[in-house]
Motif scaffolding. Structure first.
Motif, PDB file in Angstrom:
ATOM      1  N   GLU A   1      -1.052   0.298  -4.508  1.00 14.56           N
ATOM      2  CA  GLU A   1      -0.166   1.450  -4.700  1.00 14.56           C
ATOM      3  C   GLU A   1       1.269   1.007  -5.009  1.00 14.56           C
ATOM      4  OE1 GLU A   1      -0.805   4.561  -4.830  1.00 14.56           O
ATOM      5  OE2 GLU A   1      -2.762   4.879  -3.885  1.00 14.56           O
ATOM      6  N   GLY A   2       1.741   0.029  -4.243  1.00 13.70           N
ATOM      7  CA  GLY A   2       3.122  -0.421  -4.423  1.00 13.70           C
ATOM      8  C   GLY A   2       3.198  -1.475  -5.517  1.00 13.70           C
ATOM      9  N   ASN A   3       3.846  -1.139  -6.622  1.00 12.23           N
ATOM     10  CA  ASN A   3       3.946  -2.106  -7.719  1.00 12.23           C
ATOM     11  C   ASN A   3       5.231  -2.925  -7.600  1.00 12.23           C
ATOM     12  OD1 ASN A   3       5.604   0.096  -8.337  1.00 12.23           O
ATOM     13  ND2 ASN A   3       5.567  -0.375 -10.494  1.00 12.23           N
ATOM     14  N   LYS A   4       5.224  -4.136  -8.165  1.00 11.04           N
ATOM     15  CA  LYS A   4       6.377  -5.031  -8.092  1.00 11.04           C
ATOM     16  C   LYS A   4       6.641  -5.655  -9.460  1.00 11.04           C
ATOM     17  CE  LYS A   4       7.331  -5.027  -3.588  1.00 11.04           C
ATOM     18  NZ  LYS A   4       6.482  -3.864  -3.285  1.00 11.04           N
ATOM     19  N   GLU A   5       7.869  -6.119  -9.632  1.00 11.84           N
ATOM     20  CA  GLU A   5       8.229  -6.819 -10.849  1.00 11.84           C
ATOM     21  C   GLU A   5       7.542  -8.175 -10.907  1.00 11.84           C
ATOM     22  OE1 GLU A   5      12.317  -8.206 -10.812  1.00 11.84           O
ATOM     23  OE2 GLU A   5      12.302  -8.109  -8.622  1.00 11.84           O
ATOM     24  N   LEU A   6       7.415  -8.716 -12.099  1.00 11.23           N
ATOM     25  CA  LEU A   6       6.916 -10.070 -12.271  1.00 11.23           C
ATOM     26  C   LEU A   6       8.077 -11.042 -12.076  1.00 11.23           C
ATOM     27  CD1 LEU A   6       4.712  -9.421 -15.405  1.00 11.23           C
ATOM     28  CD2 LEU A   6       3.855 -10.425 -13.283  1.00 11.23           C
ATOM     29  N   VAL A   7       7.894 -12.020 -11.203  1.00 11.02           N
ATOM     30  CA  VAL A   7       8.943 -13.012 -10.958  1.00 11.02           C
ATOM     31  C   VAL A   7       8.370 -14.412 -11.169  1.00 11.02           C
ATOM     32  CG1 VAL A   7      10.177 -11.538  -9.335  1.00 11.02           C
ATOM     33  CG2 VAL A   7       8.471 -13.155  -8.474  1.00 11.02           C
ATOM     34  N   CYS A   8       9.252 -15.375 -11.323  1.00  9.75           N
ATOM     35  CA  CYS A   8       8.830 -16.757 -11.553  1.00  9.75           C
ATOM     36  C   CYS A   8       8.785 -17.504 -10.227  1.00  9.75           C
ATOM     37  CB  CYS A   8       9.802 -17.429 -12.530  1.00  9.75           C
ATOM     38  SG  CYS A   8       9.243 -19.060 -13.091  1.00  9.75           S
ATOM     39  N   MET A   9       7.585 -17.750  -9.725  1.00  8.77           N
ATOM     40  CA  MET A   9       7.400 -18.519  -8.488  1.00  8.77           C
ATOM     41  C   MET A   9       7.440 -20.010  -8.814  1.00  8.77           C
ATOM     42  SD  MET A   9       6.907 -18.310  -5.202  1.00  8.77           S
ATOM     43  CE  MET A   9       6.385 -16.578  -5.022  1.00  8.77           C
TER      44      MET A   9
ATOM     45  N   SER B   1       0.802  -1.229   0.000  1.00  5.30           N
ATOM     46  CA  SER B   1       0.000   0.000   0.000  1.00  5.30           C
ATOM     47  C   SER B   1       0.835   1.280   0.000  1.00  5.30           C
ATOM     48  CB  SER B   1      -0.925   0.006   1.225  1.00  5.30           C
ATOM     49  OG  SER B   1      -0.154   0.100   2.420  1.00  5.30           O
ATOM     50  N   HIS B   2       2.152   1.160   0.032  1.00  2.00           N
ATOM     51  CA  HIS B   2       3.015   2.347   0.104  1.00  2.00           C
ATOM     52  C   HIS B   2       3.377   2.862  -1.286  1.00  2.00           C
ATOM     53  CE1 HIS B   2       4.583   1.178   4.397  1.00  2.00           C
ATOM     54  NE2 HIS B   2       3.274   1.400   4.343  1.00  2.00           N
ATOM     55  N   LYS B   3       3.158   4.135  -1.520  1.00  2.00           N
ATOM     56  CA  LYS B   3       3.469   4.725  -2.829  1.00  2.00           C
ATOM     57  C   LYS B   3       4.972   4.718  -3.117  1.00  2.00           C
ATOM     58  CE  LYS B   3      -0.557   7.804  -3.025  1.00  2.00           C
ATOM     59  NZ  LYS B   3      -1.023   9.210  -3.127  1.00  2.00           N
ATOM     60  N   GLY B   4       5.762   4.812  -2.082  1.00  2.00           N
ATOM     61  CA  GLY B   4       7.214   4.813  -2.278  1.00  2.00           C
ATOM     62  C   GLY B   4       7.850   3.456  -2.076  1.00  2.00           C
ATOM     63  N   ALA B   5       7.019   2.398  -2.118  1.00  2.00           N
ATOM     64  CA  ALA B   5       7.545   1.052  -1.897  1.00  2.00           C
ATOM     65  C   ALA B   5       8.510   0.660  -3.014  1.00  2.00           C
ATOM     66  CB  ALA B   5       6.394   0.050  -1.845  1.00  2.00           C
ATOM     67  N   SER B   6       9.487  -0.177  -2.676  1.00  2.00           N
ATOM     68  CA  SER B   6      10.432  -0.655  -3.684  1.00  2.00           C
ATOM     69  C   SER B   6       9.678  -1.434  -4.759  1.00  2.00           C
ATOM     70  CB  SER B   6      11.484  -1.556  -3.027  1.00  2.00           C
ATOM     71  OG  SER B   6      10.860  -2.684  -2.440  1.00  2.00           O
ATOM     72  N   SER B   7      10.154  -1.356  -5.987  1.00  2.63           N
ATOM     73  CA  SER B   7       9.454  -2.002  -7.100  1.00  2.63           C
ATOM     74  C   SER B   7       9.979  -3.403  -7.381  1.00  2.63           C
ATOM     75  CB  SER B   7       9.591  -1.138  -8.364  1.00  2.63           C
ATOM     76  OG  SER B   7      10.948  -0.980  -8.703  1.00  2.63           O
ATOM     77  N   ASN B   8      10.846  -3.909  -6.534  1.00  7.06           N
ATOM     78  CA  ASN B   8      11.374  -5.257  -6.748  1.00  7.06           C
ATOM     79  C   ASN B   8      11.235  -6.100  -5.483  1.00  7.06           C
ATOM     80  OD1 ASN B   8      13.407  -3.580  -5.474  1.00  7.06           O
ATOM     81  ND2 ASN B   8      14.819  -5.265  -5.742  1.00  7.06           N
ATOM     82  N   TYR B   9      11.206  -7.404  -5.683  1.00  9.32           N
ATOM     83  CA  TYR B   9      11.297  -8.331  -4.566  1.00  9.32           C
ATOM     84  C   TYR B   9      12.781  -8.614  -4.334  1.00  9.32           C
ATOM     85  CZ  TYR B   9       6.346  -9.363  -5.522  1.00  9.32           C
ATOM     86  OH  TYR B   9       4.983  -9.283  -5.709  1.00  9.32           O
ATOM     87  N   ILE B  10      13.149  -8.861  -3.100  1.00 10.47           N
ATOM     88  CA  ILE B  10      14.523  -9.228  -2.793  1.00 10.47           C
ATOM     89  C   ILE B  10      14.522 -10.485  -1.934  1.00 10.47           C
ATOM     90  CG2 ILE B  10      15.488  -6.900  -2.982  1.00 10.47           C
ATOM     91  CD1 ILE B  10      15.361  -6.678   0.044  1.00 10.47           C
ATOM     92  N   CYS B  11      15.618 -11.220  -1.980  1.00 16.42           N
ATOM     93  CA  CYS B  11      15.751 -12.425  -1.168  1.00 16.42           C
ATOM     94  C   CYS B  11      16.695 -12.112  -0.013  1.00 16.42           C
ATOM     95  CB  CYS B  11      16.303 -13.568  -2.024  1.00 16.42           C
ATOM     96  SG  CYS B  11      16.344 -15.169  -1.177  1.00 16.42           S
TER      97      CYS B  11
END
Length: 239
Positions: free
Chosen positions: A183-191, A91-101
Motif C-alpha cells: 500500500e505504501g509506495n516509496k521513491e527509488l533510491v540508490c543503495m 502497509s499504510h495507505k497514507g504513508a510518506s512516499s519518500n525515505y528520509i535519513c
C-alpha cells in the motif's frame, strides 16, 4: 568696466586672458579628478561583480546527497551527519512516499508537544531474502549518511554502475524501493553496493519502511537494452 574694476581690485596683474586661463585650468583639474573617480568606481564595480560570481559558483556547484546503506561518506566528501533510514510503514495507505535519513541525535521541544492524528515514521529494514546476493542483511536496519561535495553538482543515474565521461563516482549500488504490491509506495533510491547494518540493528522483523531491489518490466521499457531478470544498478556522480 566693472570686470576690470573687480579684477584690478583683487589682482593688480589680472587680465581677461589670465582669468580665462585660470578658469580653464580649474576645469581641466576637475575633469582629471572625475576621470580618477570614474576609474576607481569601475575597479570597485568589477571587484564586486567578480566576488558575486565566485559566491554564485560556490553556491550552485556544492552538492548534497544521501548515501543509503552506509554510515560514512566516501573519500574526502564532508559528512553532514550519520543517521537511520526511515519512512512510512509499507502497509499504510497514507504513508510518506519518500525515505528520509533521520540523525542519530534528534532534538525535541522540551514541553512534550504531540498530536493524536499523525503520520507515522518507521525505521527501515533490508528485505533481501529472495535475492541472490546480500542475504546476510535480511531484516537488518538500514543506516544512511548525508554527504556534501565541495564545489560540485550531484546526480543519481539509474541503471548504470559507472558515471559518464567527465563525472566523478561518489558511490555505486542498486536501485531499491518498496515492494510493488504494498500500500505504501516509496521513491527509488540508490543503495550502496556494499551496504552495512545500522548501529544497534538487532535483525528483528519490525517491518516499517522496507527496501527491496528493483528490476525492469519489458514492454514500453525496451528489452534489450533492459532485462527483467537483472537487478537495476545505480551510481551517484559529481562534477
Amino acid at each position: 568696466m566693472q570686470f576690470a574694476a573687480v579684477c584690478f581690485a583683487r589682482e593688480p596683474e589680472c587680465s581677461r586672458f589670465h582669468y580665462e586661463e585660470k578658469l580653464l585650468e580649474k576645469v581641466i583639474r576637475s575633469e582629471i579628478k572625475m576621470d580618477a573617480i570614474d576609474e576607481s568606481l569601475k575597479k570597485t564595480t568589477g571587484y564586486v561583480e567578480e566576488n558575486i560570481q565566485t559566491i554564485s559558483v560556490e553556491v550552485v556547484s556544492s552538492g548534497i546527497y544521501t548515501r543509503w546503506g552506509r554510515r560514512s561518506c566516501p573519500g574526502s566528501t564532508e559528512m553532514v551527519y550519520e543517521g537511520f533510514a526511515a519512512g512510512g510503514h509499507y502497509s499504510h495507505k497514507g504513508a510518506s512516499s519518500n525515505y528520509i535519513c533521520l540523525p542519530q541525535d534528534p532534538i525535541f521541544d522540551g514541553d512534550g508537544r504531540k498530536a493524536s492524528n499523525i503520520n507515522k515514521v518507521y525505521g527501515a529494514e533490508y528485505e533481501t531474502r529472495s535475492a541472490t546476493f546480500q542475504k546476510n542483511l535480511y531484516e537488518e536496519d538500514v543506516p544512511c549518511a548525508v554527504c556534501r561535495v565541495i564545489r560540485r553538482s550531484v546526480v543519481m543515474i539509474p541503471a548504470r554502475n559507472a558515471c559518464y565521461s567527465g563525472w566523478h563516482t561518489e558511490y555505486s549500488g542498486y536501485l531499491m524501493s518498496e515492494y510493488h504490491d504494498h500500500e505504501g509506495n516509496k521513491e527509488l533510491v540508490c543503495m550502496d553496493g556494499n551496504p552495512e547494518k545500522a548501529e544497534g540493528s538487532d535483525s528483528g522483523n519490525q517491518n516499517g519502511a522496507l527496501f527491496y531491489f528493483a528490476q525492469a518490466v519489458c514492454g514500453s521499457l525496451k528489452c534489450p537494452p533492459y532485462s527483467e531478470n537483472k537487478a537495476l544498478t545505480c551510481v551517484v556522480c559529481s562534477k
